[in-house]
Scaffold this motif. Structure first.
Motif, mmCIF file in Angstrom:
data_model
loop_
_atom_site.group_PDB
_atom_site.id
_atom_site.type_symbol
_atom_site.label_atom_id
_atom_site.label_comp_id
_atom_site.label_asym_id
_atom_site.label_seq_id
_atom_site.Cartn_x
_atom_site.Cartn_y
_atom_site.Cartn_z
ATOM 1 N N VAL A 402 -7.338 -9.176 6.275
ATOM 2 C CA VAL A 402 -7.454 -8.218 5.178
ATOM 3 C C VAL A 402 -8.720 -7.406 5.431
ATOM 4 N N THR A 435 -0.364 -2.093 3.171
ATOM 5 C CA THR A 435 -0.477 -1.575 1.804
ATOM 6 C C THR A 435 -1.947 -1.510 1.396
ATOM 7 N N VAL A 437 -4.097 -2.833 -1.471
ATOM 8 C CA VAL A 437 -4.013 -3.787 -2.578
ATOM 9 C C VAL A 437 -4.570 -3.133 -3.847
#
Length: 608
Positions: A402, A435, A437
Protein backbone atom coordinates in the motif's frame (compact mmCIF):
# COMPACT_ATOMS: atom_id res chain seq x y z
CA UNK A 1 -16.66 13.17 15.60
CA UNK A 2 -20.41 13.44 16.07
CA UNK A 3 -23.10 11.03 17.15
CA UNK A 4 -25.27 9.64 14.39
CA UNK A 5 -28.23 10.59 16.55
CA UNK A 6 -28.70 13.76 18.54
CA UNK A 7 -26.93 13.79 21.93
CA UNK A 8 -30.30 14.82 23.37
CA UNK A 9 -31.59 11.33 22.58
CA UNK A 10 -29.04 9.59 24.79
CA UNK A 11 -29.37 12.19 27.54
CA UNK A 12 -33.16 11.87 27.47
CA UNK A 13 -32.86 8.12 27.81
CA UNK A 14 -30.50 8.61 30.74
CA UNK A 15 -32.75 11.15 32.40
CA UNK A 16 -35.91 9.10 32.06
CA UNK A 17 -34.27 6.03 33.54
CA UNK A 18 -32.78 7.61 36.67
CA UNK A 19 -34.54 7.67 40.02
CA UNK A 20 -34.38 10.60 42.45
CA UNK A 21 -31.92 8.85 44.78
CA UNK A 22 -28.72 10.73 45.69
CA UNK A 23 -25.28 9.19 45.76
CA UNK A 24 -23.88 8.23 49.15
CA UNK A 25 -20.27 7.97 50.33
CA UNK A 26 -18.75 4.99 52.08
CA UNK A 27 -16.52 5.18 55.13
CA UNK A 28 -13.07 6.80 54.53
CA UNK A 29 -11.52 3.61 55.93
CA UNK A 30 -12.93 1.48 53.10
CA UNK A 31 -11.06 0.75 49.90
CA UNK A 32 -12.26 2.71 46.88
CA UNK A 33 -12.87 1.01 43.54
CA UNK A 34 -12.62 3.15 40.41
CA UNK A 35 -13.30 1.90 36.89
CA UNK A 36 -12.26 3.66 33.69
CA UNK A 37 -14.58 3.20 30.69
CA UNK A 38 -12.93 5.46 28.10
CA UNK A 39 -9.30 5.93 27.10
CA UNK A 40 -9.89 8.48 24.34
CA UNK A 41 -12.65 10.22 22.41
CA UNK A 42 -13.88 7.40 20.18
CA UNK A 43 -13.37 4.48 22.59
CA UNK A 44 -15.97 1.69 22.88
CA UNK A 45 -19.25 3.55 23.01
CA UNK A 46 -21.55 1.78 25.50
CA UNK A 47 -19.85 -1.60 25.96
CA UNK A 48 -17.22 -0.58 28.55
CA UNK A 49 -19.38 1.62 30.78
CA UNK A 50 -22.12 -1.02 30.98
CA UNK A 51 -19.57 -3.67 31.85
CA UNK A 52 -18.03 -1.67 34.70
CA UNK A 53 -21.35 -0.52 36.12
CA UNK A 54 -22.98 -3.95 36.01
CA UNK A 55 -20.02 -6.16 36.94
CA UNK A 56 -17.33 -3.97 38.45
CA UNK A 57 -18.62 -3.25 42.00
CA UNK A 58 -17.20 0.25 41.57
CA UNK A 59 -17.62 3.44 43.59
CA UNK A 60 -16.55 5.82 40.80
CA UNK A 61 -16.85 5.64 37.02
CA UNK A 62 -14.29 7.77 35.19
CA UNK A 63 -13.66 8.44 31.52
CA UNK A 64 -10.82 10.10 29.65
CA UNK A 65 -11.71 11.74 26.32
CA UNK A 66 -8.96 14.26 25.63
CA UNK A 67 -5.66 14.31 23.78
CA UNK A 68 -3.70 17.21 22.28
CA UNK A 69 -5.26 16.59 18.87
CA UNK A 70 -8.76 16.28 20.36
CA UNK A 71 -8.66 19.83 21.70
CA UNK A 72 -8.12 21.20 18.21
CA UNK A 73 -11.04 19.18 16.82
CA UNK A 74 -13.25 20.53 19.60
CA UNK A 75 -12.04 24.06 18.82
CA UNK A 76 -13.28 23.66 15.25
CA UNK A 77 -16.65 22.45 16.57
CA UNK A 78 -16.94 25.40 18.94
CA UNK A 79 -16.00 27.88 16.23
CA UNK A 80 -18.93 26.70 14.12
CA UNK A 81 -21.35 26.46 17.06
CA UNK A 82 -20.33 28.27 20.29
CA UNK A 83 -22.64 26.04 22.35
CA UNK A 84 -20.54 22.98 21.40
CA UNK A 85 -16.87 22.18 22.00
CA UNK A 86 -17.41 19.16 24.26
CA UNK A 87 -17.44 15.40 23.50
CA UNK A 88 -21.02 14.36 22.67
CA UNK A 89 -20.11 10.67 23.02
CA UNK A 90 -20.34 11.22 26.78
CA UNK A 91 -24.13 11.18 26.70
CA UNK A 92 -24.18 7.94 24.74
CA UNK A 93 -21.70 6.34 27.13
CA UNK A 94 -23.77 7.30 30.14
CA UNK A 95 -27.27 6.78 28.77
CA UNK A 96 -27.77 3.00 29.13
CA UNK A 97 -26.46 2.97 32.70
CA UNK A 98 -28.76 5.44 34.46
CA UNK A 99 -30.69 3.09 36.76
CA UNK A 100 -27.65 1.07 37.84
CA UNK A 101 -25.46 4.15 38.41
CA UNK A 102 -27.94 5.50 40.95
CA UNK A 103 -28.88 2.13 42.42
CA UNK A 104 -25.22 1.35 43.11
CA UNK A 105 -24.40 4.92 44.30
CA UNK A 106 -21.69 5.38 41.66
CA UNK A 107 -20.28 8.85 41.06
CA UNK A 108 -19.03 9.90 37.64
CA UNK A 109 -15.95 11.99 36.73
CA UNK A 110 -15.05 12.78 33.11
CA UNK A 111 -13.07 15.34 31.13
CA UNK A 112 -15.63 15.25 28.33
CA UNK A 113 -16.18 18.98 28.78
CA UNK A 114 -13.26 19.64 26.46
CA UNK A 115 -13.31 23.32 25.51
CA UNK A 116 -16.77 23.90 26.96
CA UNK A 117 -17.27 22.05 30.27
CA UNK A 118 -19.94 24.50 31.43
CA UNK A 119 -22.00 23.87 28.31
CA UNK A 120 -21.61 20.12 28.68
CA UNK A 121 -22.63 20.25 32.34
CA UNK A 122 -25.56 22.56 31.66
CA UNK A 123 -26.76 20.39 28.78
CA UNK A 124 -26.83 17.31 31.00
CA UNK A 125 -28.08 19.16 34.07
CA UNK A 126 -30.86 20.82 32.13
CA UNK A 127 -32.07 17.55 30.71
CA UNK A 128 -32.06 15.91 34.13
CA UNK A 129 -33.98 18.85 35.60
CA UNK A 130 -36.46 18.71 32.72
CA UNK A 131 -37.45 15.26 33.92
CA UNK A 132 -37.65 16.33 37.56
CA UNK A 133 -34.37 14.78 38.65
CA UNK A 134 -32.39 16.39 41.46
CA UNK A 135 -28.86 15.31 40.58
CA UNK A 136 -25.98 17.73 40.92
CA UNK A 137 -23.76 18.13 37.86
CA UNK A 138 -20.64 20.23 38.54
CA UNK A 139 -18.12 21.69 36.11
CA UNK A 140 -14.44 22.52 36.52
CA UNK A 141 -13.48 25.49 34.34
CA UNK A 142 -10.26 27.44 33.91
CA UNK A 143 -7.90 25.39 31.76
CA UNK A 144 -8.72 27.37 28.59
CA UNK A 145 -6.19 30.22 28.65
CA UNK A 146 -7.44 31.73 25.39
CA UNK A 147 -10.84 32.05 27.02
CA UNK A 148 -9.14 33.94 29.90
CA UNK A 149 -7.66 36.45 27.48
CA UNK A 150 -4.04 35.51 28.10
CA UNK A 151 -1.87 36.94 25.34
CA UNK A 152 1.31 35.22 24.24
CA UNK A 153 3.53 36.05 21.26
CA UNK A 154 2.23 34.67 17.98
CA UNK A 155 4.31 32.10 16.12
CA UNK A 156 5.56 33.70 12.90
CA UNK A 157 2.45 35.87 12.91
CA UNK A 158 0.12 32.87 13.37
CA UNK A 159 -2.31 33.02 16.30
CA UNK A 160 -2.82 30.06 18.59
CA UNK A 161 -5.74 27.78 17.84
CA UNK A 162 -6.03 26.32 21.35
CA UNK A 163 -4.17 26.95 24.61
CA UNK A 164 -5.07 24.77 27.58
CA UNK A 165 -3.25 24.11 30.82
CA UNK A 166 -3.35 20.68 32.41
CA UNK A 167 -5.26 21.18 35.65
CA UNK A 168 -4.84 18.81 38.58
CA UNK A 169 -7.03 16.69 40.82
CA UNK A 170 -7.81 19.14 43.62
CA UNK A 171 -10.62 20.99 41.80
CA UNK A 172 -12.29 17.63 41.07
CA UNK A 173 -12.03 16.69 44.75
CA UNK A 174 -13.54 20.05 45.67
CA UNK A 175 -16.51 19.48 43.35
CA UNK A 176 -17.10 16.08 44.95
CA UNK A 177 -16.73 17.60 48.44
CA UNK A 178 -19.48 20.04 47.47
CA UNK A 179 -21.83 17.15 46.77
CA UNK A 180 -21.46 16.74 43.01
CA UNK A 181 -22.82 13.51 41.60
CA UNK A 182 -21.27 14.02 38.17
CA UNK A 183 -18.12 16.13 37.61
CA UNK A 184 -17.30 17.39 34.12
CA UNK A 185 -13.91 18.98 33.48
CA UNK A 186 -12.02 20.40 30.55
CA UNK A 187 -8.33 19.72 30.01
CA UNK A 188 -6.75 18.12 33.07
CA UNK A 189 -4.03 15.52 33.45
CA UNK A 190 -5.62 12.16 32.73
CA UNK A 191 -4.62 10.68 36.08
CA UNK A 192 -6.47 13.46 37.94
CA UNK A 193 -9.77 11.78 37.07
CA UNK A 194 -8.80 9.05 39.56
CA UNK A 195 -6.73 11.09 42.02
CA UNK A 196 -9.56 13.59 42.56
CA UNK A 197 -12.01 10.96 43.86
CA UNK A 198 -9.29 9.49 46.10
CA UNK A 199 -8.49 12.87 47.66
CA UNK A 200 -12.20 13.39 48.23
CA UNK A 201 -12.97 9.95 49.66
CA UNK A 202 -9.87 9.47 51.81
CA UNK A 203 -9.43 13.10 52.85
CA UNK A 204 -5.81 13.15 51.73
CA UNK A 205 -3.96 16.40 52.35
CA UNK A 206 -2.19 18.04 49.44
CA UNK A 207 1.18 17.60 51.17
CA UNK A 208 0.87 13.81 51.52
CA UNK A 209 2.96 13.42 48.43
CA UNK A 210 3.57 9.67 48.56
CA UNK A 211 -0.18 9.05 48.67
CA UNK A 212 -0.73 11.55 45.87
CA UNK A 213 1.96 9.79 43.82
CA UNK A 214 0.33 6.41 44.37
CA UNK A 215 -3.10 7.82 43.47
CA UNK A 216 -1.64 9.42 40.36
CA UNK A 217 -0.04 6.14 39.35
CA UNK A 218 -3.39 4.40 39.80
CA UNK A 219 -4.92 6.98 37.46
CA UNK A 220 -2.07 6.64 34.99
CA UNK A 221 -2.52 2.86 34.86
CA UNK A 222 -6.23 3.02 33.96
CA UNK A 223 -6.40 6.27 31.97
CA UNK A 224 -6.04 4.50 28.60
CA UNK A 225 -8.84 2.04 29.25
CA UNK A 226 -8.15 -1.51 28.11
CA UNK A 227 -4.50 -0.75 27.40
CA UNK A 228 -3.79 -1.97 30.96
CA UNK A 229 -5.95 -5.08 30.65
CA UNK A 230 -4.38 -6.71 27.62
CA UNK A 231 -4.84 -4.12 24.90
CA UNK A 232 -1.73 -3.13 22.94
CA UNK A 233 0.16 -5.82 24.90
CA UNK A 234 3.41 -7.43 23.74
CA UNK A 235 2.05 -10.95 24.42
CA UNK A 236 -1.19 -10.32 22.55
CA UNK A 237 -1.47 -14.02 21.72
CA UNK A 238 -1.92 -14.84 25.42
CA UNK A 239 -4.83 -12.43 25.90
CA UNK A 240 -8.21 -14.19 25.85
CA UNK A 241 -11.36 -12.83 24.19
CA UNK A 242 -10.59 -9.32 22.91
CA UNK A 243 -14.23 -9.17 21.82
CA UNK A 244 -15.23 -8.93 25.48
CA UNK A 245 -12.08 -7.30 26.86
CA UNK A 246 -12.41 -6.23 30.48
CA UNK A 247 -11.87 -2.57 31.25
CA UNK A 248 -9.63 -1.67 34.20
CA UNK A 249 -10.52 -1.18 37.84
CA UNK A 250 -8.20 0.08 40.58
CA UNK A 251 -9.00 -1.01 44.13
CA UNK A 252 -7.24 1.58 46.30
CA UNK A 253 -6.41 1.41 49.99
CA UNK A 254 -6.42 4.54 52.21
CA UNK A 255 -2.58 4.48 52.20
CA UNK A 256 -2.51 4.57 48.38
CA UNK A 257 -1.44 0.99 47.72
CA UNK A 258 -3.74 -0.38 45.03
CA UNK A 259 -4.64 -3.45 43.04
CA UNK A 260 -5.44 -3.46 39.33
CA UNK A 261 -8.17 -5.82 38.18
CA UNK A 262 -11.13 -6.04 35.80
CA UNK A 263 -14.78 -7.15 35.97
CA UNK A 264 -15.42 -10.86 36.45
CA UNK A 265 -16.28 -13.00 33.44
CA UNK A 266 -14.69 -10.62 30.94
CA UNK A 267 -11.88 -11.13 28.46
CA UNK A 268 -8.52 -9.45 28.53
CA UNK A 269 -5.64 -9.95 30.95
CA UNK A 270 -4.30 -8.21 34.05
CA UNK A 271 -0.72 -9.30 34.73
CA UNK A 272 2.68 -7.96 35.70
CA UNK A 273 3.38 -7.34 32.02
CA UNK A 274 0.16 -5.50 31.14
CA UNK A 275 0.41 -3.20 34.18
CA UNK A 276 4.16 -2.58 33.87
CA UNK A 277 3.80 -1.72 30.19
CA UNK A 278 1.11 0.82 30.98
CA UNK A 279 3.14 2.37 33.81
CA UNK A 280 5.86 3.23 31.31
CA UNK A 281 3.45 4.44 28.65
CA UNK A 282 4.08 8.06 27.63
CA UNK A 283 6.18 9.01 30.65
CA UNK A 284 9.49 10.82 30.55
CA UNK A 285 11.84 11.01 33.54
CA UNK A 286 10.77 8.06 35.67
CA UNK A 287 12.12 9.75 38.80
CA UNK A 288 10.27 12.99 38.18
CA UNK A 289 7.00 12.44 36.34
CA UNK A 290 5.68 15.97 36.70
CA UNK A 291 1.98 16.47 37.46
CA UNK A 292 0.10 19.52 38.79
CA UNK A 293 -0.43 18.03 42.27
CA UNK A 294 2.78 16.04 42.75
CA UNK A 295 6.04 15.09 41.08
CA UNK A 296 6.16 11.29 40.99
CA UNK A 297 9.15 8.98 41.32
CA UNK A 298 8.31 5.59 39.81
CA UNK A 299 11.88 4.24 39.82
CA UNK A 300 11.29 1.75 42.64
CA UNK A 301 7.66 0.84 42.11
CA UNK A 302 6.79 -2.78 42.92
CA UNK A 303 4.31 -4.64 40.68
CA UNK A 304 3.22 -8.07 41.93
CA UNK A 305 0.69 -10.61 40.67
CA UNK A 306 -1.31 -11.55 43.77
CA UNK A 307 -4.14 -13.51 42.13
CA UNK A 308 -5.47 -14.29 38.68
CA UNK A 309 -6.13 -10.96 36.93
CA UNK A 310 -5.14 -9.06 40.09
CA UNK A 311 -1.91 -7.09 40.40
CA UNK A 312 -0.76 -5.08 43.43
CA UNK A 313 1.18 -1.83 42.89
CA UNK A 314 3.15 0.03 45.57
CA UNK A 315 6.30 2.07 46.04
CA UNK A 316 5.60 5.31 44.17
CA UNK A 317 7.26 8.27 45.89
CA UNK A 318 5.99 11.83 45.71
CA UNK A 319 7.71 15.20 45.80
CA UNK A 320 6.27 18.74 45.80
CA UNK A 321 4.98 19.90 42.42
CA UNK A 322 6.22 22.91 40.53
CA UNK A 323 4.52 26.31 40.70
CA UNK A 324 3.56 26.14 37.02
CA UNK A 325 1.06 24.32 34.86
CA UNK A 326 2.08 22.62 31.66
CA UNK A 327 0.20 24.21 28.79
CA UNK A 328 -0.67 22.49 25.52
CA UNK A 329 -1.04 25.01 22.70
CA UNK A 330 -1.76 24.36 19.04
CA UNK A 331 -1.61 26.55 15.96
CA UNK A 332 -2.44 26.03 12.28
CA UNK A 333 0.61 25.70 10.04
CA UNK A 334 -0.59 25.15 6.48
CA UNK A 335 -2.26 22.02 5.13
CA UNK A 336 -1.55 18.37 4.43
CA UNK A 337 -3.19 15.64 2.37
CA UNK A 338 -2.65 11.89 2.32
CA UNK A 339 -3.44 9.18 -0.21
CA UNK A 340 -3.34 5.41 0.10
CA UNK A 341 -3.17 3.25 -3.01
CA UNK A 342 -2.71 -0.54 -3.23
CA UNK A 343 -0.09 -1.70 -5.75
CA UNK A 344 -0.09 -5.33 -6.85
CA UNK A 345 2.38 -7.31 -8.95
CA UNK A 346 6.13 -7.85 -9.30
CA UNK A 347 8.25 -4.96 -8.02
CA UNK A 348 5.16 -3.45 -6.39
CA UNK A 349 7.12 -1.17 -4.04
CA UNK A 350 9.33 0.22 -6.77
CA UNK A 351 6.39 0.87 -9.09
CA UNK A 352 4.34 2.45 -6.34
CA UNK A 353 7.19 4.73 -5.30
CA UNK A 354 7.78 5.73 -8.95
CA UNK A 355 4.11 6.62 -9.47
CA UNK A 356 3.95 8.66 -6.29
CA UNK A 357 7.14 10.62 -6.92
CA UNK A 358 6.27 11.18 -10.58
CA UNK A 359 2.95 12.75 -9.59
CA UNK A 360 4.73 15.00 -7.10
CA UNK A 361 7.25 16.10 -9.73
CA UNK A 362 4.43 16.81 -12.20
CA UNK A 363 2.63 18.97 -9.65
CA UNK A 364 5.73 20.93 -8.73
CA UNK A 365 6.21 21.83 -12.40
CA UNK A 366 2.64 23.17 -12.40
CA UNK A 367 3.21 24.99 -9.09
CA UNK A 368 6.31 26.67 -10.49
CA UNK A 369 4.37 28.11 -13.41
CA UNK A 370 1.62 29.32 -11.06
CA UNK A 371 4.01 30.83 -8.52
CA UNK A 372 2.84 28.49 -5.72
CA UNK A 373 6.22 27.14 -4.66
CA UNK A 374 7.19 23.54 -3.97
CA UNK A 375 5.78 21.11 -1.46
CA UNK A 376 7.16 21.91 1.98
CA UNK A 377 7.39 18.25 2.95
CA UNK A 378 6.81 14.91 1.24
CA UNK A 379 6.64 11.44 2.78
CA UNK A 380 6.25 8.29 0.67
CA UNK A 381 6.07 4.86 2.34
CA UNK A 382 5.30 1.52 0.73
CA UNK A 383 3.64 -0.46 3.48
CA UNK A 384 4.61 -4.08 3.14
CA UNK A 385 8.10 -3.35 1.86
CA UNK A 386 9.71 -2.70 5.25
CA UNK A 387 9.71 1.08 4.85
CA UNK A 388 8.67 1.54 8.48
CA UNK A 389 11.78 -0.41 9.47
CA UNK A 390 14.01 1.90 7.46
CA UNK A 391 14.54 -0.59 4.63
CA UNK A 392 15.38 0.64 1.14
CA UNK A 393 12.38 0.37 -1.20
CA UNK A 394 14.73 -0.51 -4.09
CA UNK A 395 15.61 -3.82 -2.45
CA UNK A 396 12.01 -4.88 -1.76
CA UNK A 397 10.68 -8.06 -3.37
CA UNK A 398 7.11 -7.45 -2.17
CA UNK A 399 4.39 -8.25 -4.71
CA UNK A 400 1.69 -6.24 -2.97
CA UNK A 401 2.04 -3.01 -1.01
CA UNK A 402 0.00 0.00 0.00
CA UNK A 403 1.59 3.23 -1.14
CA UNK A 404 1.20 5.93 1.50
CA UNK A 405 1.86 9.42 0.13
CA UNK A 406 1.53 12.43 2.41
CA UNK A 407 2.38 15.98 1.39
CA UNK A 408 2.41 19.42 3.01
CA UNK A 409 1.93 22.88 1.50
CA UNK A 410 0.97 26.33 2.79
CA UNK A 411 -1.55 26.72 -0.03
CA UNK A 412 -4.67 24.54 0.22
CA UNK A 413 -5.28 24.95 -3.53
CA UNK A 414 -1.92 23.30 -4.28
CA UNK A 415 -2.98 20.17 -2.41
CA UNK A 416 -6.35 20.12 -4.13
CA UNK A 417 -4.51 20.14 -7.45
CA UNK A 418 -2.25 17.27 -6.30
CA UNK A 419 -5.34 15.30 -5.21
CA UNK A 420 -6.71 15.54 -8.75
CA UNK A 421 -3.42 14.61 -10.41
CA UNK A 422 -2.66 11.53 -8.29
CA UNK A 423 -5.58 9.56 -9.77
CA UNK A 424 -3.94 9.84 -13.19
CA UNK A 425 -1.34 7.28 -12.14
CA UNK A 426 -3.94 4.55 -12.63
CA UNK A 427 -3.84 4.93 -16.41
CA UNK A 428 -0.73 6.96 -17.14
CA UNK A 429 2.02 5.37 -15.05
CA UNK A 430 3.44 2.02 -13.92
CA UNK A 431 0.92 -0.87 -13.70
CA UNK A 432 -0.61 -2.40 -10.58
CA UNK A 433 -2.35 0.71 -9.19
CA UNK A 434 -5.81 -0.59 -8.17
CA UNK A 435 -7.68 2.19 -6.36
CA UNK A 436 -7.43 5.26 -4.16
CA UNK A 437 -8.60 4.15 -0.71
CA UNK A 438 -11.37 6.50 0.38
CA UNK A 439 -11.34 8.37 -2.92
CA UNK A 440 -9.31 11.46 -3.75
CA UNK A 441 -7.54 12.87 -0.69
CA UNK A 442 -8.84 16.03 0.95
CA UNK A 443 -6.55 18.72 2.41
CA UNK A 444 -6.77 19.21 6.18
CA UNK A 445 -5.16 21.87 8.41
CA UNK A 446 -1.87 20.99 10.08
CA UNK A 447 -2.10 21.61 13.82
CA UNK A 448 1.29 22.10 15.43
CA UNK A 449 1.68 21.26 19.12
CA UNK A 450 3.61 23.66 21.33
CA UNK A 451 3.98 22.97 25.07
CA UNK A 452 5.12 25.57 27.59
CA UNK A 453 4.72 26.38 31.30
CA UNK A 454 2.55 29.04 32.92
CA UNK A 455 2.34 30.18 36.59
CA UNK A 456 -0.46 28.49 38.52
CA UNK A 457 -1.36 31.63 40.42
CA UNK A 458 -2.25 33.42 37.16
CA UNK A 459 -4.82 30.81 36.14
CA UNK A 460 -8.42 31.48 37.16
CA UNK A 461 -10.21 28.25 38.09
CA UNK A 462 -13.86 27.89 39.02
CA UNK A 463 -15.58 24.84 40.45
CA UNK A 464 -19.31 24.87 39.79
CA UNK A 465 -19.06 28.65 39.08
CA UNK A 466 -17.27 29.36 42.38
CA UNK A 467 -13.67 30.63 42.47
CA UNK A 468 -11.09 27.98 43.37
CA UNK A 469 -7.48 28.30 44.54
CA UNK A 470 -4.98 25.44 44.63
CA UNK A 471 -3.66 24.67 48.10
CA UNK A 472 -0.33 23.22 46.94
CA UNK A 473 1.19 26.38 45.50
CA UNK A 474 2.82 27.07 48.88
CA UNK A 475 5.20 24.12 48.67
CA UNK A 476 8.75 24.51 47.45
CA UNK A 477 8.76 23.25 43.86
CA UNK A 478 10.92 20.39 42.69
CA UNK A 479 12.02 20.67 39.08
CA UNK A 480 13.11 17.68 36.96
CA UNK A 481 16.88 17.28 36.85
CA UNK A 482 18.85 15.70 34.06
CA UNK A 483 20.39 12.37 35.02
CA UNK A 484 23.41 11.45 32.94
CA UNK A 485 23.40 7.87 31.77
CA UNK A 486 25.86 5.57 33.50
CA UNK A 487 27.82 3.66 30.90
CA UNK A 488 28.85 0.25 32.19
CA UNK A 489 30.80 -2.53 30.59
CA UNK A 490 28.79 -5.15 28.75
CA UNK A 491 28.15 -8.08 31.05
CA UNK A 492 29.80 -11.18 29.57
CA UNK A 493 27.55 -14.12 30.35
CA UNK A 494 27.44 -16.58 27.46
CA UNK A 495 27.11 -17.16 23.75
CA UNK A 496 23.36 -17.06 23.19
CA UNK A 497 21.46 -14.39 21.24
CA UNK A 498 17.80 -13.49 21.58
CA UNK A 499 15.27 -11.15 20.08
CA UNK A 500 14.47 -8.56 22.73
CA UNK A 501 10.80 -9.60 22.79
CA UNK A 502 11.86 -12.99 24.12
CA UNK A 503 13.39 -11.28 27.15
CA UNK A 504 11.22 -8.22 27.70
CA UNK A 505 7.85 -6.52 27.28
CA UNK A 506 7.78 -3.37 25.13
CA UNK A 507 5.38 -0.42 24.89
CA UNK A 508 5.70 2.88 23.04
CA UNK A 509 3.64 6.04 22.75
CA UNK A 510 3.79 9.76 21.99
CA UNK A 511 3.92 13.24 23.46
CA UNK A 512 3.88 15.80 20.66
CA UNK A 513 6.96 15.26 18.51
CA UNK A 514 8.54 12.94 21.08
CA UNK A 515 7.92 9.27 21.73
CA UNK A 516 8.83 6.98 24.56
CA UNK A 517 9.93 3.37 24.45
CA UNK A 518 9.36 1.36 27.63
CA UNK A 519 11.17 -1.95 28.05
CA UNK A 520 10.45 -4.27 31.01
CA UNK A 521 12.48 -7.39 31.80
CA UNK A 522 10.37 -10.52 31.85
CA UNK A 523 12.55 -11.61 34.78
CA UNK A 524 14.39 -9.10 36.97
CA UNK A 525 17.51 -11.29 36.90
CA UNK A 526 17.97 -10.03 33.33
CA UNK A 527 18.11 -6.40 34.45
CA UNK A 528 21.89 -6.03 34.73
CA UNK A 529 22.59 -7.77 31.43
CA UNK A 530 19.98 -5.75 29.51
CA UNK A 531 21.04 -2.53 31.21
CA UNK A 532 24.55 -2.93 29.81
CA UNK A 533 23.30 -3.62 26.29
CA UNK A 534 20.35 -1.25 26.01
CA UNK A 535 22.21 2.06 25.94
CA UNK A 536 20.95 5.31 24.48
CA UNK A 537 23.53 4.98 21.71
CA UNK A 538 22.38 1.46 20.82
CA UNK A 539 18.72 2.50 20.73
CA UNK A 540 19.49 5.57 18.62
CA UNK A 541 21.50 3.54 16.11
CA UNK A 542 18.74 0.94 15.70
CA UNK A 543 16.03 3.60 15.29
CA UNK A 544 18.13 6.02 13.25
CA UNK A 545 15.62 5.89 10.39
CA UNK A 546 13.25 7.97 12.56
CA UNK A 547 15.27 11.04 11.61
CA UNK A 548 18.60 12.81 11.73
CA UNK A 549 17.51 14.96 14.68
CA UNK A 550 16.61 11.97 16.87
CA UNK A 551 17.75 12.42 20.49
CA UNK A 552 17.55 9.46 22.89
CA UNK A 553 17.59 9.72 26.70
CA UNK A 554 17.54 6.69 29.01
CA UNK A 555 15.87 6.40 32.42
CA UNK A 556 16.08 3.37 34.73
CA UNK A 557 13.34 1.81 36.87
CA UNK A 558 15.20 -0.87 38.86
CA UNK A 559 12.21 -1.58 41.12
CA UNK A 560 10.30 -2.97 38.15
CA UNK A 561 13.34 -4.13 36.19
CA UNK A 562 12.57 -1.66 33.44
CA UNK A 563 14.00 1.08 31.24
CA UNK A 564 12.35 4.08 29.64
CA UNK A 565 13.83 5.73 26.56
CA UNK A 566 12.57 9.15 25.55
CA UNK A 567 12.92 9.69 21.80
CA UNK A 568 12.84 13.40 20.99
CA UNK A 569 12.17 14.55 17.40
CA UNK A 570 10.98 11.06 16.45
CA UNK A 571 7.53 11.64 14.98
CA UNK A 572 7.83 14.21 12.21
CA UNK A 573 5.95 16.80 14.24
CA UNK A 574 3.61 14.30 15.90
CA UNK A 575 -0.18 14.01 15.82
CA UNK A 576 -1.94 15.62 12.88
CA UNK A 577 1.20 17.60 12.02
CA UNK A 578 3.06 14.44 11.03
CA UNK A 579 3.09 12.93 7.54
CA UNK A 580 4.21 9.53 8.88
CA UNK A 581 2.05 6.40 8.99
CA UNK A 582 2.83 6.15 12.71
CA UNK A 583 2.44 9.75 13.95
CA UNK A 584 1.89 8.66 17.57
CA UNK A 585 4.78 6.23 17.91
CA UNK A 586 2.54 3.22 18.54
CA UNK A 587 4.65 0.87 16.40
CA UNK A 588 8.11 1.81 17.70
CA UNK A 589 7.96 -0.80 20.46
CA UNK A 590 6.96 -3.46 17.96
CA UNK A 591 9.80 -2.49 15.63
CA UNK A 592 12.33 -2.53 18.46
CA UNK A 593 11.16 -5.98 19.58
CA UNK A 594 13.47 -7.39 16.88
CA UNK A 595 16.56 -5.80 18.49
CA UNK A 596 19.06 -8.62 19.10
CA UNK A 597 20.56 -9.12 22.57
CA UNK A 598 23.84 -11.02 22.28
CA UNK A 599 26.19 -12.70 24.71
CA UNK A 600 23.71 -14.22 27.17
CA UNK A 601 23.31 -17.61 28.78
CA UNK A 602 20.32 -19.84 28.08
CA UNK A 603 17.05 -18.22 29.17
CA UNK A 604 16.51 -20.88 31.82
CA UNK A 605 19.53 -19.51 33.70
CA UNK A 606 17.62 -16.30 34.44
CA UNK A 607 14.43 -17.84 35.80
CA UNK A 608 15.58 -18.38 39.37
Amino acid sequence: MFLRKSPFTGAKWFAQSISRKRFLSSSPSDNVRIGCFSGFWGDSCTFASQQLVNKGSIDFLVGDYLAEVTMSILAAMKKKKPELGFCPDFFEHLAPNGPKIVEKKIKVVVNAGGLNPDACAKRLGGLLQQFGLNLKVASVVGDDLINQGIKLPEIEGIPYNTMNCYLGAEPIAKALDNGADIVITGRCVDSALVLGPLIHRFGWNMNEFDKLAQGSLAGHIVECGAQSTGGNFTDWHQVPDYSNVGFPIVDVQPDGVFKVTKPVKTGGLVSFGTVAEQMLYEIGDSQCYALPDVNCDFANVSIKEVAKNEVEVSGAVGKPPSSTYKVSATYIDGYKATSMAPMIGPNAAQKGHLNSMSTIERCEKIFSKMGMGSFEEVNVECLGSGSNYGKDIKSSSAKEVVVWTSVRHKNKAALEMWAKEIAGASTGMAPGFTTLVGGRPKPTPILRYKPFFYPKDLVNITVDNAEFTNSNTEFSPVQPQSQPETIIDVVNEGECSFRLEELAFLRSGDKGNSANLGIICRNKSLYKALDSRLTSAAVKEYLSFLGEDLVVTKYNLPGTGAFNFVLDNALGGGGVASLKTDPQGKAIGQIFSDFVIEGLKEKSCYLS
